[in-house]
Design a protein around this motif. Structure first.
Motif, PDB file in Angstrom:
ATOM      1  N   SER A   7       4.041 -24.328  23.776  1.00  0.00           N
ATOM      2  CA  SER A   7       2.759 -23.758  23.446  1.00  0.00           C
ATOM      3  C   SER A   7       2.557 -22.767  22.020  1.00  0.00           C
ATOM      4  O   SER A   7       3.874 -22.428  21.666  1.00  0.00           O
ATOM      5  N   GLU A  10       4.681 -19.620  22.486  1.00  0.00           N
ATOM      6  CA  GLU A  10       6.233 -19.953  22.630  1.00  0.00           C
ATOM      7  C   GLU A  10       6.649 -20.100  21.027  1.00  0.00           C
ATOM      8  O   GLU A  10       7.970 -19.651  20.628  1.00  0.00           O
ATOM      9  N   TRP A  30      -3.854  -8.003  23.831  1.00  0.00           N
ATOM     10  CA  TRP A  30      -4.718  -8.192  25.286  1.00  0.00           C
ATOM     11  C   TRP A  30      -5.642  -6.772  25.295  1.00  0.00           C
ATOM     12  O   TRP A  30      -6.661  -7.208  25.774  1.00  0.00           O
ATOM     13  N   HIS A  34      -9.834  -6.067  25.210  1.00  0.00           N
ATOM     14  CA  HIS A  34     -10.897  -5.798  26.283  1.00  0.00           C
ATOM     15  C   HIS A  34     -11.310  -4.286  26.132  1.00  0.00           C
ATOM     16  O   HIS A  34     -12.142  -3.804  26.824  1.00  0.00           O
ATOM     17  N   GLN A  70      -7.056 -15.511  26.235  1.00  0.00           N
ATOM     18  CA  GLN A  70      -7.021 -15.155  27.668  1.00  0.00           C
ATOM     19  C   GLN A  70      -5.962 -16.211  28.246  1.00  0.00           C
ATOM     20  O   GLN A  70      -6.038 -16.555  29.389  1.00  0.00           O
ATOM     21  N   LEU A  72      -3.089 -16.970  29.941  1.00  0.00           N
ATOM     22  CA  LEU A  72      -2.559 -16.191  31.203  1.00  0.00           C
ATOM     23  C   LEU A  72      -0.957 -16.529  31.047  1.00  0.00           C
ATOM     24  O   LEU A  72      -0.136 -15.669  31.214  1.00  0.00           O
ATOM     25  N   GLN A  73      -0.572 -17.697  30.556  1.00  0.00           N
ATOM     26  CA  GLN A  73       0.915 -17.946  30.565  1.00  0.00           C
ATOM     27  C   GLN A  73       1.591 -17.404  29.476  1.00  0.00           C
ATOM     28  O   GLN A  73       2.562 -17.046  29.716  1.00  0.00           O
ATOM     29  N   ILE A  75       0.548 -14.496  28.113  1.00  0.00           N
ATOM     30  CA  ILE A  75       0.555 -13.000  28.448  1.00  0.00           C
ATOM     31  C   ILE A  75       1.713 -12.812  29.507  1.00  0.00           C
ATOM     32  O   ILE A  75       2.630 -11.969  29.327  1.00  0.00           O
ATOM     33  N   GLN A  76       1.871 -13.862  30.488  1.00  0.00           N
ATOM     34  CA  GLN A  76       3.037 -13.763  31.566  1.00  0.00           C
ATOM     35  C   GLN A  76       4.413 -13.787  30.593  1.00  0.00           C
ATOM     36  O   GLN A  76       5.363 -12.990  30.944  1.00  0.00           O
ATOM     37  N   LEU A  77       4.549 -14.551  29.797  1.00  0.00           N
ATOM     38  CA  LEU A  77       5.725 -14.668  29.133  1.00  0.00           C
ATOM     39  C   LEU A  77       5.860 -13.574  28.283  1.00  0.00           C
ATOM     40  O   LEU A  77       7.039 -12.968  28.359  1.00  0.00           O
ATOM     41  N   ALA A  79       4.986 -10.505  29.045  1.00  0.00           N
ATOM     42  CA  ALA A  79       5.154  -9.386  29.992  1.00  0.00           C
ATOM     43  C   ALA A  79       6.550  -9.533  30.543  1.00  0.00           C
ATOM     44  O   ALA A  79       7.514  -8.619  30.404  1.00  0.00           O
ATOM     45  N   GLU A  80       7.243 -10.892  30.702  1.00  0.00           N
ATOM     46  CA  GLU A  80       8.593 -11.099  31.072  1.00  0.00           C
ATOM     47  C   GLU A  80       9.746 -10.635  29.906  1.00  0.00           C
ATOM     48  O   GLU A  80      10.469  -9.832  30.427  1.00  0.00           O
ATOM     49  N   VAL A  81       9.091 -10.866  28.969  1.00  0.00           N
ATOM     50  CA  VAL A  81      10.029 -10.625  27.653  1.00  0.00           C
ATOM     51  C   VAL A  81      10.147  -9.207  27.439  1.00  0.00           C
ATOM     52  O   VAL A  81      11.229  -8.460  27.501  1.00  0.00           O
ATOM     53  N   ILE A 115      -5.601  -2.984  33.062  1.00  0.00           N
ATOM     54  CA  ILE A 115      -4.532  -3.482  32.165  1.00  0.00           C
ATOM     55  C   ILE A 115      -3.481  -2.363  32.052  1.00  0.00           C
ATOM     56  O   ILE A 115      -2.130  -2.693  32.282  1.00  0.00           O
ATOM     57  N   PHE A 118      -1.333  -2.077  35.050  1.00  0.00           N
ATOM     58  CA  PHE A 118      -0.422  -3.269  35.269  1.00  0.00           C
ATOM     59  C   PHE A 118       0.847  -3.122  34.022  1.00  0.00           C
ATOM     60  O   PHE A 118       1.968  -3.273  34.609  1.00  0.00           O
TER      61      PHE A 118
ATOM     62  N   ILE B  58      -4.771 -10.447  36.384  1.00  0.00           N
ATOM     63  CA  ILE B  58      -3.742  -9.288  36.479  1.00  0.00           C
ATOM     64  C   ILE B  58      -3.212  -9.475  37.832  1.00  0.00           C
ATOM     65  O   ILE B  58      -2.104  -9.254  38.065  1.00  0.00           O
ATOM     66  N   LEU B  61      -0.955 -12.443  37.667  1.00  0.00           N
ATOM     67  CA  LEU B  61       0.066 -11.932  36.819  1.00  0.00           C
ATOM     68  C   LEU B  61       1.280 -11.197  37.619  1.00  0.00           C
ATOM     69  O   LEU B  61       2.423 -11.388  37.639  1.00  0.00           O
ATOM     70  N   ARG B  62       0.632 -10.176  38.378  1.00  0.00           N
ATOM     71  CA  ARG B  62       1.371  -9.417  39.356  1.00  0.00           C
ATOM     72  C   ARG B  62       1.977 -10.285  40.317  1.00  0.00           C
ATOM     73  O   ARG B  62       3.455  -9.968  40.741  1.00  0.00           O
ATOM     74  N   ARG B  64       3.076 -13.097  39.899  1.00  0.00           N
ATOM     75  CA  ARG B  64       4.228 -14.042  39.373  1.00  0.00           C
ATOM     76  C   ARG B  64       5.414 -13.182  38.923  1.00  0.00           C
ATOM     77  O   ARG B  64       6.495 -13.486  38.956  1.00  0.00           O
ATOM     78  N   LEU B  65       5.100 -11.698  38.655  1.00  0.00           N
ATOM     79  CA  LEU B  65       6.159 -10.904  38.189  1.00  0.00           C
ATOM     80  C   LEU B  65       6.627  -9.982  39.354  1.00  0.00           C
ATOM     81  O   LEU B  65       7.331  -9.220  38.992  1.00  0.00           O
ATOM     82  N   ARG B  91       8.229 -17.662  33.247  1.00  0.00           N
ATOM     83  CA  ARG B  91       7.912 -18.286  32.016  1.00  0.00           C
ATOM     84  C   ARG B  91       9.047 -18.231  30.763  1.00  0.00           C
ATOM     85  O   ARG B  91       9.485 -19.223  30.512  1.00  0.00           O
ATOM     86  N   HIS B  92       9.832 -17.068  30.975  1.00  0.00           N
ATOM     87  CA  HIS B  92      10.802 -16.777  30.075  1.00  0.00           C
ATOM     88  C   HIS B  92      11.921 -17.938  30.325  1.00  0.00           C
ATOM     89  O   HIS B  92      12.421 -18.629  29.289  1.00  0.00           O
ATOM     90  N   LEU B  95      11.062 -21.084  29.368  1.00  0.00           N
ATOM     91  CA  LEU B  95      11.172 -21.442  27.657  1.00  0.00           C
ATOM     92  C   LEU B  95      12.476 -21.540  27.352  1.00  0.00           C
ATOM     93  O   LEU B  95      12.909 -22.545  26.607  1.00  0.00           O
ATOM     94  N   ARG B  98      13.641 -25.038  28.113  1.00  0.00           N
ATOM     95  CA  ARG B  98      13.035 -26.183  27.157  1.00  0.00           C
ATOM     96  C   ARG B  98      13.890 -25.833  25.768  1.00  0.00           C
ATOM     97  O   ARG B  98      14.091 -27.260  25.248  1.00  0.00           O
TER      98      ARG B  98
END
Lengths: 341, 143
Positions: A7, A10, A30, A34, A70, A72-73, A75-77, A79-81, A115, A118, B58, B61-62, B64-65, B91-92, B95, B98
């Motif tokens: 993506s 990515e 993000w 808003h 928006q 979502l994937q 943003i999730q990535l 957030a994880e990073v 947000i 979060f 949100i 997201l929450r 999933r996290l 997702r990380h 990634l 992949r």
């Protein structure tokens, strides 16, 4: 084996010199997306200002477009990073940047309330810390977000709505009233026309009646004349008769007087008294209609003994007065009955 | 912030008629009043819908996290917008998987001397084509 395409975010992350910076950039973008009442150019400039020290080494444009879509994937990535890479200090600086980006001078938008919270949860920042940080940066404590799913929110934020509605209702009412007034006017005109017609008809009728009355009057006059003539004749006859009667009376005056007195007595006995009053008098004495004279006398004596005022002498004056009134009524009834029977 | 759609048991994409029916049949008078206030006016519903989308994002997201029980996620919002954790992997991690997969493919390609292999395959194909053409021209094959 086939692998899905990477993506945009990515790819951006893979190309970036610092993944954390890129991920933080996306999260800040993000938050900026808003923010309300801010143009796109302002957002980008603001993001560049805040992230001047970042070492991502790529354009901001793609990040902004990803945030705007928006994704979502992505943003999730991000957030994880961020969660994986950020220590305590870095996370504090990230939330610091997020707060400044969210509330430069304006208010915190509702979406950004959630947000920011979060992000605080993501970076494991306690509510107390977030509150103090927010107060330090903006000067106002972090309020509880307002709730647009409630009626009270809309009454506070959309007060014009009710006024507008009231105005519309008024306009509708006025229109309605005008329509009513028009209808009433039309009706009144109709009624006027109707009345005029009626008046004309009445006038016609009156004329006809007047003509009739005139005719009748003439006829009556004629009749009256004939009647008067007849009456005159009758009077002449009566005068003659009276003269004859007077002559007869003078002859037998003494005998007639006696007979007249007898007649009057007979008439008094024969003419029955009004039945209503008799029954009332009888009921006063506690008798039914058709009671005999003897019964009436007995009843009167009994009632008089019962209701004589002297019996109530020992009791109050009022009792005496009442008894005397009753006695009077009884006596009147008895007297009346003695006359009629 | 509550999820009125969830509480009225209608989908967020429902049209006005369905929503007004759901609002009218709602037994809870306070909820009905709030829903009427929000859904009676189109602008209000738009505003509510944008916020609803953000907050449900949100919530996802929450979930999933693993942040569905965060200190900042409580009250009505947490009640209405928390989702059960789905089985989507991080997702990380995905990634990284992949990227490593792509790297291994690239390495294999390099190890087998890819370009030479490609030329050999092309030459073999061309040879087979020429042989078939000759056979057709000479009438060796029964038509």
């Amino acid at each position: 084996m086939s692998i899905a395409r990477f993506s945009p975010f990515e790819l951006l992350l893979l190309k970036s010199r610092s993944q954390v910076d890129t991920a933080t950039l996306l999260l800040l973008a993000w938050v900026l997306v808003h923010r309300q009442h801010v143009s796109e150019g302002q957002r980008r400039r603001r993001l560049a200002q805040v992230t001047a020290q970042f070492r991502h080494g790529h354009e901001l444009g793609p990040v902004m477009s990803i945030a705007r879509s928006q994704d979502l994937q992505a943003i999730q990535l991000a957030a994880e990073v961020v969660r994986k890479e950020c220590g305590t200090e870095r996370s504090l600086s990230v939330i610091h940047q997020a707060i400044t980006v969210a509330t430069d001078d304006g208010e915190l938008s509702l979406a950004n309330h959630y947000i920011l919270r979060f992000l605080a949860d993501l970076l494991s920042i306690a509510p107390m810390t977030l509150n103090t940080l927010f107060k330090e940066l903006t000067g106002t404590p972090l309020a509880i977000p307002e709730d647009p799913s409630r009626d009270a929110y809309w009454q506070a934020h959309d007060p014009d709505y009710h006024a507008r509605k009231a105005r519309e209702a008024e306009a509708a009412e006025q229109y309605h009233q005008q329509a009513n007034a028009r209808a009433e006017q039309q009706q009144q005109q109709k009624e006027r026309r109707h009345q005029q017609k009626q008046q004309k008809q009445q006038e016609k009728q009156q004329r006809q009646e007047q003509a009739r009355q005139a005719r009748e009057q003439e006829q009556q006059r004629q009749r009256d004349q004939t009647r008067q003539q007849e009456q005159e004749r009758q009077q002449q006859q009566q005068q003659r008769e009276q003269a004859e009667r007077e002559r007869r009376r003078s002859r037998d005056h003494s005998s007639q007087q006696r007979s007249r007195q007898q007649d009057s007595r007979r008439q008094q006995r024969a003419s029955p008294p009004p039945p209503d009053r008799t029954t009332r008098a009888l009921s006063v004495l506690g008798l039914t209609p058709g009671a005999t004279r003897v019964e009436v006398r007995h009843a009167y004596r009994r009632m008089a003994q019962l209701h004589h005022p002297d019996r109530f002498y020992s009791e109050s004056e009022q009792q005496v007065a009442l008894a005397s009134a009753r006695f009077q009524r009884i006596k009147n009834a008895y007297d009346y009955l003695m006359q009629t029977y | 912030m509550r999820d009125l759609y969830q509480r009225l048991a209608v989908s967020p994409e429902a049209n006005e008629q369905e929503i007004s029916q759901a609002v009218a049949s709602c037994q809870h008078s306070a909820l009905r009043q709030d829903a009427e206030a929000v859904f009676a006016v189109a602008e209000r519903r738009e505003t509510y819908d944008t916020l609803h989308d953000t907050v449900s994002d949100i919530g996802r997201l929450r979930a999933r996290l693993g942040l569905s029980h965060g200190a900042h996620w409580q009250g009505d919002v947490a009640n209405d917008f928390s989702l059960p954790p789905d089985h989507a992997i991080s997702r990380h991690d995905e990634l990284v998987d992949r990227v490593s997969h792509a790297v291994s493919l690239y390495n294999r390609w390099r190890r087998w001397r890819g370009p030479w292999l490609l030329i050999a395959v092309f030459a073999a194909g061309a040879g087979i084509g020429i042989a078939l053409g000759l056979a057709l021209c000479l009438g060796l094959l029964p038509m």
